[in-house]
Design a protein around this motif. Sequence first.
Motif: not given
Length: 65
Positions: A13-18, A33, A49, A51
Motif C-alpha cells: 500500500w503506497r500511501e501512508p497509513v495511520d 480499498e 507517514q 516511511k
Amino acid sequence: MKSSKDFDSIYLWREPVDFRKSINGLSAMVQEEMKLDPYSESLFIFCCQRKKKLKILYWDRTGFA
C-alpha cells in the motif's frame, strides 16, 4: 513466520497509513480499498507517514498476524 515462498502475492500500500489502525482496520482496508481478500495467501505491507516503519498483515489459518 511464513517464508516468501508460502505467499501467492505480495502487495504494498503506497500511501501512508495511520499506524493506530489495528489488524481489523488494516484488513478492512485490504477488503474495501484494495478490493482484495485479506484471507488469501497474500502478504500486505503498509508504511507510516515518515516511511520509517512497516506493518505487515497476513492470514496464517488461525488468525491475522
